[in-house]
Write a protein that holds these residues in place. Structure first.
Motif, mmCIF file in Angstrom:
data_model
loop_
_atom_site.group_PDB
_atom_site.id
_atom_site.type_symbol
_atom_site.label_atom_id
_atom_site.label_comp_id
_atom_site.label_asym_id
_atom_site.label_seq_id
_atom_site.Cartn_x
_atom_site.Cartn_y
_atom_site.Cartn_z
ATOM 1 N N GLU A 9 35.328 -11.590 29.264
ATOM 2 C CA GLU A 9 34.388 -11.100 30.426
ATOM 3 C C GLU A 9 34.577 -12.207 31.094
ATOM 4 O O GLU A 9 34.258 -13.508 30.862
ATOM 5 N N SER A 10 35.000 -12.049 32.349
ATOM 6 C CA SER A 10 34.850 -13.659 33.821
ATOM 7 C C SER A 10 34.439 -13.008 34.476
ATOM 8 O O SER A 10 35.316 -12.223 35.163
ATOM 9 N N VAL A 11 34.817 -14.329 35.754
ATOM 10 C CA VAL A 11 34.580 -14.665 36.346
ATOM 11 C C VAL A 11 35.461 -15.238 37.874
ATOM 12 O O VAL A 11 36.341 -15.927 37.216
ATOM 13 N N LEU A 12 35.795 -14.304 38.561
ATOM 14 C CA LEU A 12 36.603 -15.465 39.546
ATOM 15 C C LEU A 12 36.092 -15.655 41.260
ATOM 16 O O LEU A 12 35.468 -14.772 41.407
ATOM 17 N N VAL A 13 35.895 -16.984 41.527
ATOM 18 C CA VAL A 13 34.598 -17.161 42.397
ATOM 19 C C VAL A 13 36.354 -17.708 44.011
ATOM 20 O O VAL A 13 36.187 -18.627 43.755
ATOM 21 N N ALA A 43 27.973 -16.319 27.314
ATOM 22 C CA ALA A 43 27.001 -15.115 26.200
ATOM 23 C C ALA A 43 27.444 -13.697 26.504
ATOM 24 O O ALA A 43 27.030 -13.480 27.822
ATOM 25 N N PRO A 44 27.147 -13.017 25.735
ATOM 26 C CA PRO A 44 27.614 -11.252 26.602
ATOM 27 C C PRO A 44 27.065 -10.393 27.222
ATOM 28 O O PRO A 44 26.642 -10.028 27.785
ATOM 29 N N ASP A 45 25.248 -11.370 26.971
ATOM 30 C CA ASP A 45 24.527 -10.927 27.632
ATOM 31 C C ASP A 45 24.426 -11.683 28.929
ATOM 32 O O ASP A 45 23.347 -11.727 30.204
ATOM 33 N N GLU A 46 24.743 -12.907 29.484
ATOM 34 C CA GLU A 46 24.512 -13.591 30.660
ATOM 35 C C GLU A 46 25.013 -12.685 31.660
ATOM 36 O O GLU A 46 26.577 -12.503 32.035
ATOM 37 N N PRO A 47 24.455 -12.444 33.064
ATOM 38 C CA PRO A 47 24.748 -11.934 34.117
ATOM 39 C C PRO A 47 26.363 -12.246 34.958
ATOM 40 O O PRO A 47 25.687 -13.294 34.743
ATOM 41 N N MET A 53 27.872 -18.793 39.627
ATOM 42 C CA MET A 53 26.741 -19.156 39.531
ATOM 43 C C MET A 53 27.529 -21.006 38.805
ATOM 44 O O MET A 53 27.895 -21.990 39.201
ATOM 45 N N ARG A 54 27.413 -21.345 37.116
ATOM 46 C CA ARG A 54 27.476 -21.875 36.750
ATOM 47 C C ARG A 54 28.986 -22.859 37.155
ATOM 48 O O ARG A 54 29.074 -23.498 36.907
ATOM 49 N N GLU A 55 29.771 -21.996 36.457
ATOM 50 C CA GLU A 55 31.670 -22.215 36.738
ATOM 51 C C GLU A 55 31.394 -22.792 38.474
ATOM 52 O O GLU A 55 32.375 -23.968 38.153
#
Length: 165
Positions: A9-13, A43-47, A53-55
């Motif tokens: 599960e990832s983000v694209l910003v 972590a699985p529960d990281e919003p 924001m972190r990335e």
């Protein structure tokens, strides 16, 4: 010590300026692989907004701050209100070259798309182990330069999501 498997599960910003220029960063592990900021949950529960924001900070040095608790007075900071969840999710096959980072049998990743409005002259500080260069391009040119089809498609959606701001 063994490194834990990546969470699929990832983000694209998509980082962009008011005039629709888009920031692209070049991967250190693949020459001429240009992309927006991406990254997996820690972590699985990281919003997902926390992942975004972190990335963004890890890969570009741009700080996203909650103005209620810390006004964005630094040159490298933007308010949290500038980070928008576009409500888009992509499910894609993980490239074979990177599958070893995931648990055996994991072949797909779910990616949530965010947009981040920043000043065009914001300082960029790359993480040298991850990225070796950056550039700003008009959004259509940026989409053409991306190696990832889902990244290119997200960038092409930029005018639609800017109008919603």
């Amino acid at each position: 010590m063994l490194k834990p498997y990546k969470i699929p599960e990832s983000v694209l910003v998509v980082i962009y300026s008011a005039n629709l220029d888009v920031l692209l960063i070049e991967r250190a592990d693949k020459q001429d692989y240009w992309q927006s900021v991406t990254g997996s949950k820690d972590a699985p529960d990281e919003p997902l907004i926390d992942t975004a924001m972190r990335e963004v900070f890890e890969e570009t040095g741009i700080r996203i701050v909650d103005e209620a608790s810390a006004p964005a007075r630094r040159a490298d900071a933007v308010p949290l209100a500038n980070l928008r969840d576009w409500g888009l999710s992509n499910i894609y096959e993980i490239y074979p070259v990177w599958r070893h980072r995931y648990a055996p049998g994991v072949f797909q990743n779910t990616e949530r798309v965010f947009g981040l409005l920043v000043p065009r002259d914001i300082p960029i500080t790359l993480a040298p182990r991850e990225h070796v260069d950056h550039l700003w391009l008009p959004y259509r040119e940026a989409a053409d330069k991306c190696f990832s089809p889902s990244n290119a498609e997200a960038i092409l959606q930029l005018p639609k999501y800017m109008q919603a701001d």
